[in-house]
Design an enzyme around this catalytic site. Structure first.
Site, PDB file in Angstrom:
ATOM      1  N   SER A 197      16.383  39.592  41.423  1.00  0.00           N
ATOM      2  CA  SER A 197      17.288  38.709  42.164  1.00  0.00           C
ATOM      3  C   SER A 197      16.893  37.248  41.984  1.00  0.00           C
ATOM      4  O   SER A 197      16.865  36.467  42.940  1.00  0.00           O
ATOM      5  CB  SER A 197      17.307  39.076  43.655  1.00  0.00           C
ATOM      6  OG  SER A 197      18.448  38.543  44.288  1.00  0.00           O
ATOM      7  N   SER A 251      22.694  37.707  47.961  1.00  0.00           N
ATOM      8  CA  SER A 251      22.434  37.861  46.522  1.00  0.00           C
ATOM      9  C   SER A 251      23.270  38.903  45.801  1.00  0.00           C
ATOM     10  O   SER A 251      23.173  39.012  44.580  1.00  0.00           O
ATOM     11  CB  SER A 251      20.950  38.166  46.292  1.00  0.00           C
ATOM     12  OG  SER A 251      20.194  36.992  46.413  1.00  0.00           O
ATOM     13  N   LYS A 274      25.235  37.867  42.761  1.00  0.00           N
ATOM     14  CA  LYS A 274      24.753  37.867  41.378  1.00  0.00           C
ATOM     15  C   LYS A 274      25.439  38.915  40.502  1.00  0.00           C
ATOM     16  O   LYS A 274      25.326  38.865  39.278  1.00  0.00           O
ATOM     17  CB  LYS A 274      23.238  38.051  41.366  1.00  0.00           C
ATOM     18  CG  LYS A 274      22.493  36.874  42.005  1.00  0.00           C
ATOM     19  CD  LYS A 274      20.986  37.049  41.922  1.00  0.00           C
ATOM     20  CE  LYS A 274      20.239  35.837  42.470  1.00  0.00           C
ATOM     21  NZ  LYS A 274      20.091  35.835  43.922  1.00  0.00           N
TER      22      LYS A 274
END
Length: 347
Positions: free
Chosen positions: A106, A51, A54
């Site tokens: 997230s 993640s 991102k």
């Protein structure tokens, strides 16, 4: 004719150099202002990044979207799993709030909603991600999705590349800095109210933390990008496959800040070589106690040059060139009465 002047800067700040321990498989500590690498381990080896993907999603959104625009969630959210903000199908939310949900919680669903509103689909959004990666020098990075889930498609990068991305996002976007350091955020729309707490526990564990992004999948392990600022020195740390992300980042910051200080090597405001010349930028650099005694600057002037740039300041560390700063010649002021006369005469 060239004029060369040599300066040796001697700076008096004693620092004790300590050995570093590191629980990450791939790690780096970078000065975000100069790009200098202060520590690294396997920093150029590609790895699944989960993640922390991102961060790039946020960058593309900030560069291509209007944060006040309202986005509507499509069917793409129905397929999202893992960490989500739980936005519902056809629900509307501002891009700004989606970015908070993306970074603090997230939200995989927030990522795909952003992608499908910025572009016609996620595939085109990913193209922008890869294009931006190349533009900023991420040479060993490949994005295949906007969220970091890796069961179907995988995102690969390196600790070094992610440090470049972290520095880029931090330095360019004030809103990114604001979001990244926010611990608690409330989002409201006509349908419901969201309360989000930042998953980045380092914000509470280490007082100099200024932000970051966590990541995890079973295949990637724990990944973590963080930023911190102390005594004017802005650092970012990236660790991949790190079993002790928060503890590791904290101890790395503590040891690096004990080893390094930020020094002003060239100061544009106090550049007094000659009243006819000036520079537009200052230069600061992170140095250890030993390194500070091995900095030198060479000033080169060539009056024969016809351009405004008449030379450069060269900064060396251990005889290695680390910075060039252009030197400009000041424009001579015309006699105001004479100038006015000729302007009227030829107008």
């Amino acid at each position: 004719m060239k004029k060369i002047v040599l300066f040796l800067f001697l700076l008096l700040f004693p620092i004790n150099v300590l050995a570093l321990s590191d629980s990450g498989s791939n790690s780096i500590v970078m000065d975000m202002d100069s790009g200098r690498i202060l520590y690294q381990k396997n920093s150029n080896s590609p790895h699944l990044i989960a993640s922390i993907t991102k961060i790039m999603t946020a960058v593309i959104a900030l560069e291509n979207g209007n944060v006040d625009d309202i986005y509507q969630a499509g069917e793409e959210v129905l397929e999202m799993y893992g960490s989500n903000i739980y936005i519902e199908y056809k629900e509307k939310m501002s891009l700004k709030d989606l970015l908070y949900g993306l970074m603090l919680r997230s939200g995989n669903d927030a990522a795909v909603v952003i992608a499908n509103n910025i572009c016609k689909d996620e595939k085109d959004f990913v193209k922008l991600m890869n294009k931006k990666a190349k533009e900023i020098g991420m040479k060993n990075t490949t994005f295949s999705n906007c969220h970091g889930l890796d069961e179907k498609t995988q995102n690969y990068s390196t600790a070094y590349d992610m440090a470049i991305l972290s520095s880029y996002a931090y330095n360019k976007f004030p809103l990114y800095r604001q979001i990244s350091k926010t611990y608690k955020y409330i989002s409201q729309n006509k349908q419901k109210t969201y309360l989000w707490y930042n998953r980045n526990k380092l914000l509470k564990m280490y007082e100099y933390t200024t932000g970051g992004k966590t990541g995890y999948t079973p295949s990637a392990g724990k990944t973590f990008v963080s930023t911190a600022r102390k005594d004017g020195l802005n650092l970012t740390i990236v660790t991949l496959n790190d079993g002790d992300t928060y503890g590791n980042h904290k101890q790395l910051y503590e040891k690096i800040y004990k080893n390094y200080r930020k020094y002003i090597i060239v100061d544009a405001k106090n550049f007094d070589l000659d009243k006819n010349y000036y520079i537009k930028e200052s230069f600061s650099y992170a140095l250890t106690n030993e390194e500070k005694d091995n900095i030198k600057t060479i000033i080169k002037i060539d009056k024969a040059l016809s351009l405004d740039v008449k030379g450069q300041v060269e900064v060396y560390l251990y005889d290695k060139l680390i910075k060039k700063i252009p030197i400009y010649e000041k424009q001579k002021k015309e006699n105001s009465k004479l100038s006015t006369f000729f302007k009227k005469l030829f107008s």
